[in-house]
Design a protein around this motif. Structure first.
Motif, PDB file in Angstrom:
ATOM      1  N   ALA A 231       0.832  -1.206   0.000  1.00 30.59           N
ATOM      2  CA  ALA A 231       0.000   0.000   0.000  1.00 30.59           C
ATOM      3  C   ALA A 231       0.867   1.257   0.000  1.00 30.59           C
ATOM      4  CB  ALA A 231      -0.924  -0.006   1.219  1.00 30.59           C
ATOM      5  N   GLY A 232       0.488   2.213  -0.834  1.00 30.09           N
ATOM      6  CA  GLY A 232       1.212   3.477  -0.916  1.00 30.09           C
ATOM      7  C   GLY A 232       2.364   3.487  -1.893  1.00 30.09           C
ATOM      8  N   GLN A 233       2.811   2.323  -2.359  1.00 33.17           N
ATOM      9  CA  GLN A 233       3.917   2.274  -3.307  1.00 33.17           C
ATOM     10  C   GLN A 233       3.409   2.486  -4.738  1.00 33.17           C
ATOM     11  OE1 GLN A 233       6.433  -1.160  -2.904  1.00 33.17           O
ATOM     12  NE2 GLN A 233       6.454  -1.067  -0.663  1.00 33.17           N
ATOM     13  N   VAL A 234       4.325   2.847  -5.638  1.00 33.46           N
ATOM     14  CA  VAL A 234       3.981   3.027  -7.046  1.00 33.46           C
ATOM     15  C   VAL A 234       3.491   1.702  -7.615  1.00 33.46           C
ATOM     16  CG1 VAL A 234       4.885   3.596  -9.335  1.00 33.46           C
ATOM     17  CG2 VAL A 234       5.585   4.937  -7.350  1.00 33.46           C
ATOM     18  N   PHE A 235       2.415   1.766  -8.391  1.00 33.69           N
ATOM     19  CA  PHE A 235       1.825   0.560  -8.965  1.00 33.69           C
ATOM     20  C   PHE A 235       2.841  -0.217  -9.787  1.00 33.69           C
ATOM     21  CE2 PHE A 235       0.075  -1.478 -12.731  1.00 33.69           C
ATOM     22  CZ  PHE A 235      -0.810  -2.384 -12.174  1.00 33.69           C
ATOM     23  N   SER A 236       2.805  -1.533  -9.662  1.00 35.24           N
ATOM     24  CA  SER A 236       3.639  -2.433 -10.464  1.00 35.24           C
ATOM     25  C   SER A 236       2.886  -3.732 -10.680  1.00 35.24           C
ATOM     26  CB  SER A 236       4.965  -2.717  -9.753  1.00 35.24           C
ATOM     27  OG  SER A 236       5.628  -3.806 -10.369  1.00 35.24           O
ATOM     28  N   PRO A 237       2.702  -4.168 -11.934  1.00 35.32           N
ATOM     29  CA  PRO A 237       2.032  -5.453 -12.170  1.00 35.32           C
ATOM     30  C   PRO A 237       2.817  -6.623 -11.589  1.00 35.32           C
ATOM     31  CG  PRO A 237       2.943  -4.566 -14.215  1.00 35.32           C
ATOM     32  CD  PRO A 237       3.050  -3.486 -13.191  1.00 35.32           C
ATOM     33  N   ASP A 238       4.162  -6.486 -11.532  1.00 35.25           N
ATOM     34  CA  ASP A 238       4.966  -7.552 -10.946  1.00 35.25           C
ATOM     35  C   ASP A 238       4.703  -7.677  -9.448  1.00 35.25           C
ATOM     36  OD1 ASP A 238       6.074  -8.033 -13.428  1.00 35.25           O
ATOM     37  OD2 ASP A 238       7.833  -6.765 -13.071  1.00 35.25           O
ATOM     38  N   GLU A 239       4.571  -6.536  -8.764  1.00 37.44           N
ATOM     39  CA  GLU A 239       4.258  -6.573  -7.332  1.00 37.44           C
ATOM     40  C   GLU A 239       2.884  -7.194  -7.092  1.00 37.44           C
ATOM     41  OE1 GLU A 239       5.788  -5.920  -4.554  1.00 37.44           O
ATOM     42  OE2 GLU A 239       7.685  -5.292  -5.455  1.00 37.44           O
ATOM     43  N   LEU A 240       1.951  -6.902  -7.979  1.00 37.81           N
ATOM     44  CA  LEU A 240       0.610  -7.463  -7.844  1.00 37.81           C
ATOM     45  C   LEU A 240       0.645  -8.980  -8.006  1.00 37.81           C
ATOM     46  CD1 LEU A 240      -2.046  -6.013  -7.279  1.00 37.81           C
ATOM     47  CD2 LEU A 240      -2.559  -6.132  -9.727  1.00 37.81           C
ATOM     48  N   GLU A 241       1.446  -9.469  -8.954  1.00 34.79           N
ATOM     49  CA  GLU A 241       1.567 -10.912  -9.149  1.00 34.79           C
ATOM     50  C   GLU A 241       2.275 -11.558  -7.963  1.00 34.79           C
ATOM     51  OE1 GLU A 241       1.305 -14.681 -10.581  1.00 34.79           O
ATOM     52  OE2 GLU A 241       0.219 -12.872 -11.182  1.00 34.79           O
ATOM     53  N   THR A 242       3.228 -10.854  -7.364  1.00 35.08           N
ATOM     54  CA  THR A 242       3.908 -11.382  -6.181  1.00 35.08           C
ATOM     55  C   THR A 242       2.933 -11.571  -5.029  1.00 35.08           C
ATOM     56  OG1 THR A 242       6.011 -10.361  -6.817  1.00 35.08           O
ATOM     57  CG2 THR A 242       5.718 -10.918  -4.492  1.00 35.08           C
ATOM     58  N   VAL A 243       2.009 -10.634  -4.842  1.00 32.19           N
ATOM     59  CA  VAL A 243       0.988 -10.765  -3.805  1.00 32.19           C
ATOM     60  C   VAL A 243       0.170 -12.035  -4.026  1.00 32.19           C
ATOM     61  CG1 VAL A 243      -1.157  -9.755  -2.914  1.00 32.19           C
ATOM     62  CG2 VAL A 243       0.839  -8.300  -3.305  1.00 32.19           C
ATOM     63  N   ALA A 244      -0.235 -12.280  -5.271  1.00 31.66           N
ATOM     64  CA  ALA A 244      -1.023 -13.474  -5.579  1.00 31.66           C
ATOM     65  C   ALA A 244      -0.216 -14.743  -5.329  1.00 31.66           C
ATOM     66  CB  ALA A 244      -1.500 -13.418  -7.029  1.00 31.66           C
ATOM     67  N   LYS A 245       1.068 -14.758  -5.700  1.00 31.29           N
ATOM     68  CA  LYS A 245       1.913 -15.942  -5.503  1.00 31.29           C
ATOM     69  C   LYS A 245       2.071 -16.261  -4.022  1.00 31.29           C
ATOM     70  CE  LYS A 245       4.672 -15.575  -9.729  1.00 31.29           C
ATOM     71  NZ  LYS A 245       6.019 -15.277 -10.298  1.00 31.29           N
ATOM     72  N   ARG A 246       2.235 -15.218  -3.200  1.00 32.45           N
ATOM     73  CA  ARG A 246       2.379 -15.470  -1.767  1.00 32.45           C
ATOM     74  C   ARG A 246       1.161 -16.179  -1.197  1.00 32.45           C
ATOM     75  NH1 ARG A 246       4.517  -9.349  -0.773  1.00 32.45           N
ATOM     76  NH2 ARG A 246       6.768  -9.723  -1.050  1.00 32.45           N
TER      77      ARG A 246
ATOM     78  N   PHE B 246       7.843 -13.780   9.888  1.00 32.38           N
ATOM     79  CA  PHE B 246       8.747 -12.633   9.998  1.00 32.38           C
ATOM     80  C   PHE B 246       8.764 -11.873   8.674  1.00 32.38           C
ATOM     81  CE2 PHE B 246      10.443 -16.130  12.624  1.00 32.38           C
ATOM     82  CZ  PHE B 246      10.294 -15.557  13.875  1.00 32.38           C
ATOM     83  N   GLY B 247       7.605 -11.439   8.227  1.00 32.42           N
ATOM     84  CA  GLY B 247       7.491 -10.794   6.925  1.00 32.42           C
ATOM     85  C   GLY B 247       6.858 -11.741   5.926  1.00 32.42           C
ATOM     86  N   PRO B 248       6.357 -11.225   4.795  1.00 32.78           N
ATOM     87  CA  PRO B 248       5.587 -12.056   3.863  1.00 32.78           C
ATOM     88  C   PRO B 248       6.375 -13.181   3.211  1.00 32.78           C
ATOM     89  CG  PRO B 248       6.040  -9.884   2.921  1.00 32.78           C
ATOM     90  CD  PRO B 248       6.427  -9.821   4.358  1.00 32.78           C
ATOM     91  N   ASP B 249       7.713 -13.085   3.180  1.00 33.14           N
ATOM     92  CA  ASP B 249       8.512 -14.104   2.506  1.00 33.14           C
ATOM     93  C   ASP B 249       9.355 -14.934   3.464  1.00 33.14           C
ATOM     94  OD1 ASP B 249       7.692 -13.389  -0.141  1.00 33.14           O
ATOM     95  OD2 ASP B 249       8.977 -11.624  -0.002  1.00 33.14           O
ATOM     96  N   THR B 250       9.098 -14.840   4.765  1.00 32.70           N
ATOM     97  CA  THR B 250       9.852 -15.606   5.757  1.00 32.70           C
ATOM     98  C   THR B 250       8.889 -16.358   6.663  1.00 32.70           C
ATOM     99  OG1 THR B 250      11.603 -13.928   5.725  1.00 32.70           O
ATOM    100  CG2 THR B 250      11.640 -15.528   7.510  1.00 32.70           C
ATOM    101  N   ASN B 251       8.931 -17.681   6.567  1.00 34.05           N
ATOM    102  CA  ASN B 251       8.051 -18.547   7.344  1.00 34.05           C
ATOM    103  C   ASN B 251       8.813 -19.121   8.541  1.00 34.05           C
ATOM    104  OD1 ASN B 251       6.466 -18.049   5.117  1.00 34.05           O
ATOM    105  ND2 ASN B 251       6.683 -20.096   4.253  1.00 34.05           N
ATOM    106  N   ALA B 252       8.061 -19.619   9.512  1.00 31.16           N
ATOM    107  CA  ALA B 252       8.645 -20.334  10.649  1.00 31.16           C
ATOM    108  C   ALA B 252       8.082 -21.749  10.676  1.00 31.16           C
ATOM    109  CB  ALA B 252       8.334 -19.608  11.955  1.00 31.16           C
TER     110      ALA B 252
ATOM    111  N   SER C 296      12.718 -16.201  -4.245  1.00 33.17           N
ATOM    112  CA  SER C 296      12.063 -16.082  -5.548  1.00 33.17           C
ATOM    113  C   SER C 296      11.290 -17.362  -5.811  1.00 33.17           C
ATOM    114  CB  SER C 296      13.102 -15.849  -6.662  1.00 33.17           C
ATOM    115  OG  SER C 296      13.887 -17.010  -6.858  1.00 33.17           O
ATOM    116  N   ASP C 297      10.722 -17.466  -7.011  1.00 34.16           N
ATOM    117  CA  ASP C 297       9.981 -18.674  -7.368  1.00 34.16           C
ATOM    118  C   ASP C 297      10.885 -19.895  -7.411  1.00 34.16           C
ATOM    119  OD1 ASP C 297       7.721 -17.165  -7.598  1.00 34.16           O
ATOM    120  OD2 ASP C 297       7.839 -16.961  -9.783  1.00 34.16           O
ATOM    121  N   THR C 298      12.184 -19.697  -7.568  1.00 29.14           N
ATOM    122  CA  THR C 298      13.108 -20.819  -7.754  1.00 29.14           C
ATOM    123  C   THR C 298      14.144 -20.967  -6.648  1.00 29.14           C
ATOM    124  OG1 THR C 298      14.596 -19.442  -9.093  1.00 29.14           O
ATOM    125  CG2 THR C 298      12.886 -20.676 -10.256  1.00 29.14           C
ATOM    126  N   LEU C 299      14.261 -19.986  -5.758  1.00 34.35           N
ATOM    127  CA  LEU C 299      15.325 -20.015  -4.752  1.00 34.35           C
ATOM    128  C   LEU C 299      14.750 -19.847  -3.351  1.00 34.35           C
ATOM    129  CD1 LEU C 299      18.416 -20.078  -4.251  1.00 34.35           C
ATOM    130  CD2 LEU C 299      18.379 -17.576  -4.407  1.00 34.35           C
TER     131      LEU C 299
END
Length: 599
Positions: free
Chosen positions: A227-242, A340-346, A376-379
């Protein structure tokens, strides 16, 4: 009445003779394309509705006539897609032009349809322009003067121009106008695309529009909406992937608001469909010497309402095996996404195991916790801390180990299919430093697994696959190394054609123990014979050395063979037949049966 085998055979033949054959509404099709362009002819035939109808027994005469009328538009569209804009298409139904037959006078029967196409000249771009363009927009190379003027190229150029502005933050970019002119005399097509970028947009609020069993606060945390960041279709796809990778949702849909809010902000609608929360699976593998291995798992995708995943795995192996005894394993793991953030699981985990292997017997319990970072999707990487308790029996007698370990792994997976890869690479590195809580001894265990796949031929009909496994373990005192940390070679996971864990270090009296270093090499050539059936030729080699980093005495053995693969919805069914090539650890043929490729 007595019904003999002879009478049964007579009635069977009579049935086959009188069995009605499929009734086709169309007897024959003649398809002619003028000119020398074989690729164009193949494209037209592939798009033809009439040719497809010829072999469709379910179509009646009305359906075939409808296909004949639609054939004009279908073929003209294909001509445009290949740069032909002055073509002539004729479709004759029993000698009459289909377009001139009244729709209320459909023939009762159709004998032949003749399709003829005169493509005319292939057009090239006289002028090709799209403006304005965002900086660094990647336009198609074919969209320029002198190149073949395919209609698909014009569409690709329009899409690229719009995408370029969206990636620059202009979410409401629009194709405000286009001018396309065909000069038939010069066989040229001029295309001008006008783009209206609109304002630069920022993300507004993520608004959930559907109910879910996962709590809304956890959904927001997992999504990591910028929220509040400049629009990016890549960021939108990242939200869906998460959200998708949690496994808690069968469908994730993000919808951009039609109108902008204050300050050119744009809200995003989120629609979710929950996946069935519980899932279970079973598996089986069979090897002639290793015996039968049975495995099963049970999983809950939303254990506490926050998309937590609980998975319980059980395995029994070595059933009716000829080397070692029966092994038992039970493991449980609970993962919490976005801890611990959207890309770090416990995660927390535990396991119990009883292993009756050729070189040792071990009874162990393991309990620990850790974090998983998704880059990333691969790492991705994992780091954990655990307590390991084990009681073992081997050539050194009965021993007890109480270890504090730091299991760490890094996985880079670029395969196009995890169960049946034809292209890509897979790399995994694991390291487990450990310290003995009994005597303070320290050491470390390391293992690497690298795989590469290269497809060639039509639709990757042939695949060359290779695998390298490398491992080493060290400690200040060799007695501080648990026997299940040592390495062996042989069996389905290392060298097919050699018995399971048959290669180690000879300690006399027919006994072996594991080595501190290990390497395994595997190569396969896979060939797809039909849509379902494939064959494989393979060679495996394994080496075990006494000391860490391949120091000290070591031995090699190799095996090879052939296999058959049968594709199923859950992966290829695998049957391998292998035998020894070198080494003194085996003689005779071995058979392996399982699901999925060997690697």
């Amino acid at each position: 009445m007595r019904f003999t085998c002879g009478k049964a055979l007579f009635f069977l033949l009579l049935t086959l003779v009188w069995m009605p054959l499929p009734a086709y509404a169309l007897d024959s099709v003649v398809f002619n394309v003028a000119g020398p362009d074989d690729d164009l002819e193949d494209a037209l035939k592939g798009a033809s509705l009439v040719l497809a109808a010829q072999d469709d027994a379910d179509k009646d005469t009305r359906d075939v006539f409808a296909d004949a009328l639609a054939e004009y538009g279908q073929l003209v569209q294909t001509l445009y897609a290949n740069g032909y804009y002055s073509g002539v298409v004729k479709v004759r139904v029993d000698g009459r032009e289909a377009a001139q037959i009244p729709v209320f006078e459909v023939p009762q029967a159709i004998g032949m349809i003749e399709v003829s196409v005169n493509p005319g000249k292939q057009f090239r771009f006289g002028n090709a322009r799209a403006a304005p363009l965002a900086p660094n927009t990647d336009m198609p190379d074919e969209f320029r003067a002198g190149e073949v003027a395919k209609s698909v190229t014009v569409q690709q150029a329009a899409d690229a121009a719009v995408l370029g502005w969206r990636q620059a933050g202009h979410a409401k970019v629009d194709l405000s106008g286009q001018k396309i002119t065909a000069n038939h005399a010069n066989a040229q097509l001029s295309a001008t695309l006008n783009v209206a970028p609109g304002p630069k947009v920022r993300f507004g609020t993520l608004r959930q529009t559907t109910e879910s069993a996962v709590r809304s606060d956890r959904i927001a945390r997992i999504a990591g909406f910028p929220a509040g960041q400049v629009f990016s279709p890549d960021e939108l796809e990242t939200v869906a992937k998460r959200l998708r990778r949690t496994g808690a949702f069968s469908s994730v849909t993000l919808t951009e608001a039609e109108t902008l809010g204050a300050g050119n902000t744009m809200d995003i609608g989120l629609a979710l469909v929950d996946e069935e929360p519980r899932r279970f699976g079973v598996g089986a593998e069979l090897a002639s010497l290793e015996g039968l291995k049975l495995s099963a798992f049970w999983m809950h995708r939303n254990m506490f309402g926050g998309a937590e995943r609980l998975r319980i795995d059980g395995e029994i192996s070595g059933i009716a095996g000829q080397h070692g005894g029966v092994d038992y394993r039970l493991g449980v793991r609970l993962d919490q996404p976005a801890t611990f953030g959207p890309d770090t699981n416990a995660f927390v985990f535990g396991s119990l195991a009883y292993e009756d292997e050729p070189g040792y017997i071990s009874r162990s319990a393991n309990l620990g916790a850790g974090i998983k970072r998704i880059f990333s999707d691969t790492l991705e990487a994992e780091f954990g801390a655990a307590l390991l308790y084990s009681e073992t029996t081997d050539i050194l007698g009965d021993r007890r180990f109480v270890l504090f370990t730091l299991p760490t792994s890094l996985t880079w997976d670029r395969r196009n299919d995890k169960l049946d890869a034809t292209r890509g690479t897979y790399l995994k590195a694991e390291v487990i430093p450990f310290i003995s809580l009994d005597n303070g001894g320290t050491g470390g265990w390391a293992y690497g697994d690298g795989r590469a796949y290269r497809g060639f031929g039509a639709e990757d009909r042939f695949v060359l696959a290779g695998r390298v496994q490398v491992g080493s373990v060290f400690a200040g005192n060799v007695g501080d190394i648990p026997p299940d940390y040592l390495f062996y070679s042989g069996g389905g996971g290392t060298v097919r054609g050699q018995p399971y864990q048959s290669l180690g270090l000879d300690v006399g009296g027919g006994e072996i123990t594991g080595g501190q270093s290990f390497v395994s090499l595997s190569a396969e050539l896979r060939a797809q014979i039909t849509d379902k059936i494939g064959v494989v030729g393979f060679v495996d080699a394994g080496h075990v050395a006494a000391g860490s980093l391949f120091d000290g005495q070591g031995n090699w053995h190799t095996g090879g063979g052939i296999g058959v693969r049968y594709k199923t919805p859950i992966g290829p069914l695998r049957l391998d037949v292998a035998g020894p090539i070198s080494g003194d650890t085996s003689d005779g043929v071995q058979i392996y049966l399982g699901i999925g490729q060997a690697f």
